[in-house]
Design a protein around this motif. Structure first.
Motif, mmCIF file in Angstrom:
data_model
loop_
_atom_site.group_PDB
_atom_site.id
_atom_site.type_symbol
_atom_site.label_atom_id
_atom_site.label_comp_id
_atom_site.label_asym_id
_atom_site.label_seq_id
_atom_site.Cartn_x
_atom_site.Cartn_y
_atom_site.Cartn_z
ATOM 1 N N LEU A 54 0.826 -1.205 0.000
ATOM 2 C CA LEU A 54 0.000 0.000 0.000
ATOM 3 C C LEU A 54 0.865 1.261 0.000
ATOM 4 O O LEU A 54 0.573 2.229 -0.720
ATOM 5 C CB LEU A 54 -0.919 0.005 1.215
ATOM 6 N N PHE A 55 1.917 1.263 0.813
ATOM 7 C CA PHE A 55 2.798 2.436 0.868
ATOM 8 C C PHE A 55 3.397 2.717 -0.508
ATOM 9 O O PHE A 55 3.366 3.854 -0.994
ATOM 10 C CB PHE A 55 3.897 2.214 1.897
ATOM 11 N N MET A 234 1.585 3.526 5.527
ATOM 12 C CA MET A 234 2.465 3.987 6.596
ATOM 13 C C MET A 234 1.925 3.579 7.963
ATOM 14 O O MET A 234 2.681 3.139 8.837
ATOM 15 C CB MET A 234 2.614 5.512 6.514
ATOM 16 N N GLY A 235 0.608 3.720 8.152
ATOM 17 C CA GLY A 235 0.016 3.341 9.439
ATOM 18 C C GLY A 235 0.204 1.869 9.740
ATOM 19 O O GLY A 235 0.570 1.489 10.864
ATOM 20 N N GLY A 289 5.711 13.986 3.220
ATOM 21 C CA GLY A 289 6.955 14.213 3.939
ATOM 22 C C GLY A 289 6.889 13.702 5.367
ATOM 23 O O GLY A 289 7.811 13.036 5.849
ATOM 24 N N SER A 290 5.797 13.991 6.060
ATOM 25 C CA SER A 290 5.660 13.531 7.439
ATOM 26 C C SER A 290 5.582 12.013 7.516
ATOM 27 O O SER A 290 6.166 11.394 8.416
ATOM 28 C CB SER A 290 4.415 14.155 8.081
ATOM 29 N N ALA A 291 4.867 11.392 6.566
ATOM 30 C CA ALA A 291 4.797 9.930 6.525
ATOM 31 C C ALA A 291 6.170 9.331 6.251
ATOM 32 O O ALA A 291 6.553 8.314 6.842
ATOM 33 C CB ALA A 291 3.794 9.480 5.463
ATOM 34 N N SER A 292 6.932 9.975 5.366
ATOM 35 C CA SER A 292 8.294 9.511 5.089
ATOM 36 C C SER A 292 9.175 9.689 6.311
ATOM 37 O O SER A 292 10.067 8.871 6.579
ATOM 38 C CB SER A 292 8.876 10.286 3.899
ATOM 39 N N GLY A 293 8.916 10.758 7.094
ATOM 40 C CA GLY A 293 9.650 10.952 8.332
ATOM 41 C C GLY A 293 9.394 9.847 9.334
ATOM 42 O O GLY A 293 10.305 9.378 10.017
#
Length: 438
Positions: A54-55, A234-235, A289-293
């Protein structure tokens, strides 16, 4: 008084003063630990099916989403089979042979001789097998992200199978099976910074080089087709990572609890630091960006989570966010390779940062659990960590390059689909299906 009347008293005195020797303890199954690791294995499997699919799937164009999901699914399936056939045995069995520092033997191939009562320490051998097999599978799935939208399906599977057998398995043995890296350098890697993330990220970079750039890269705007799907992935990754890290303690004790807490703090810190750096540099904070962080923090804390305090995890996460932001935007341009979904920028850079900082924050003076074996200083531990990073990079680079060259020669000299097929999208041209109805 007759002498025999003193016999009971003499025996009692001898018995009281004599040392007692317990028989050798027979290993027994720890049902609590076994259940904890089985649950952790299930969470690690969730990281592959469906999380990484999914990511990655949300990051590609709509015409390629099903190809990414299919690649992740079959790569996972093949690695589980390879792990059963010989991967587990070669990783965790050993003898006194010349190659024992680098690879195990075939004693446990096909799990022959194992049964419900077979143990690995206090765990069922089956539990240990599937937990470690899930690690091998998620590592292989990570590689997929570098070559999406143009790689041929068959050659990709062949390359990853060769990588799993000749890169992942030996590195796993060298780090976790009592081999060269562990016995010579005494490097820390709690849950797979070198074995999983550096190994997979370097392989992804080499594969991207061998496959070549997407035909329309730089000519048209290439954007993710569904960031909400990536967010969901990501979750699931973050949830699964608690099993990945905490489960690596192999017991539900204080260390596993610390690893769990570190796995919450470091990605949270990295998400914030990535967002802040992105906001400062590019003037807009983005969800991607936040998910990649989050992912950067998860990767960076992986080698460290069982050895550093929550404060150490916070600092590691704060450093990992901007470091991986540079890996995605700066280092990628510097290298000039089409690592499509930034596997090396996040997993490679994050794991290198995490591995090196493990050597710093494991120090007792900084709240860590202490140095490994006979190492007595931060400098000594960082040297050990750096040595393990270099070995993993070199090993994965050589093995993946040779795998690509072998498969390329056997597959007509090309690892990528035809130009028309790439333009049409791999969903239809390779798999004959669409992710979305028109």
């Amino acid at each position: 008084m007759r002498a025999y009347l003193y016999l009971p008293l003499m025996l009692a005195l001898l018995s009281a003063g004599a040392p007692t020797f317990a028989a050798d303890e027979v290993p027994t199954l720890d049902a609590g630990a076994n259940g904890f690791v089985l649950l952790s294995a299930m969470l690690v499997i969730v990281m592959s099916i469906p999380a990484i699919g999914l990511f990655y799937g949300g990051l590609v164009r709509a015409k390629n989403v099903m190809s990414v999901l299919e690649q992740c699914l079959i790569v996972f399936a093949l690695c589980i089979i390879l792990w059963f056939v010989c991967g587990y045995s070669l990783s965790f069995s050993s003898d006194d042979g010349v190659l024992s520092s680098f690879i195990g033997n075939f004693d446990l191939a096909f799990l022959l001789g194992a049964g419900p009562d077979a143990l690995n320490g206090s765990l069922s051998l089956y539990t240990w097998f599937i937990f470690q097999g899930a690690f091998c599978a998620i590592a292989a799935c990570l590689i997929v992200g570098a070559s999406v939208e143009r790689v041929r399906f068959g050659p990709l599977l062949a390359i990853i199978c060769l990588w799993a057998l000749f890169s992942y398995v030996p590195l796993c043995h060298m780090v976790w099976g009592g081999g060269f890296i562990d016995s010579v350098f005494h490097a820390y890697d709690f849950a797979g910074g070198t074995v999983v993330h550096i190994d997979a990220a370097v392989a992804a970079l080499v594969l991207a080089k061998c496959v070549g750039k997407r035909t329309d890269l730089g000519k048209v705007l290439i954007t993710p087709h569904s960031l909400p799907i990536t967010y969901i992935g990501m979750g699931f990754l973050w949830i699964g990572w608690f099993g990945f890290n905490a489960g690596s303690q192999l017991a539900s004790d204080g260390i596993s609890a610390m690893a769990f807490v570190d796995t919450a703090i470091a990605p949270a810190a990295a998400a914030v630091s990535w967002m802040a750096a992105e906001w400062l540099i590019y003037k807009k904070p983005t969800t991607l960006g936040s998910a990649s962080g989050v992912l950067a923090g998860l990767v960076a804390i992986t080698p460290a989570c069982g050895f550093v305090s929550p404060l150490g995890a916070l600092i590691i996460g704060l450093i990992a966010g901007p470091a991986c932001l540079y890996g995605v935007h700066g280092l990628k341009r510097l290298i000039g390779l089409d690592d499509s979904l930034d596997v090396f920028g996040v997993h490679g850079v994050g794991a290198i940062v995490g591995a090196l900082l493990t050597g710093v924050f494991c120090a007792p003076s900084l709240g860590g659990v202490g140095f490994k074996a006979d190492i007595t200083s931060i400098g000594g531990q960082v040297y050990a960590q750096a040595a393990s990073v270099v070995i993993a990079i070199v090993w994965a680079s050589v093995v993946t390059f040779l795998a690509c060259m072998i498969v390329k020669a056997l597959c007509g000299g090309s690892l990528r689909v035809a130009l028309d097929a790439e333009r049409e999208g791999l969903d239809l041209s390779t798999h004959g299906e669409r992710g979305y109805s028109l």
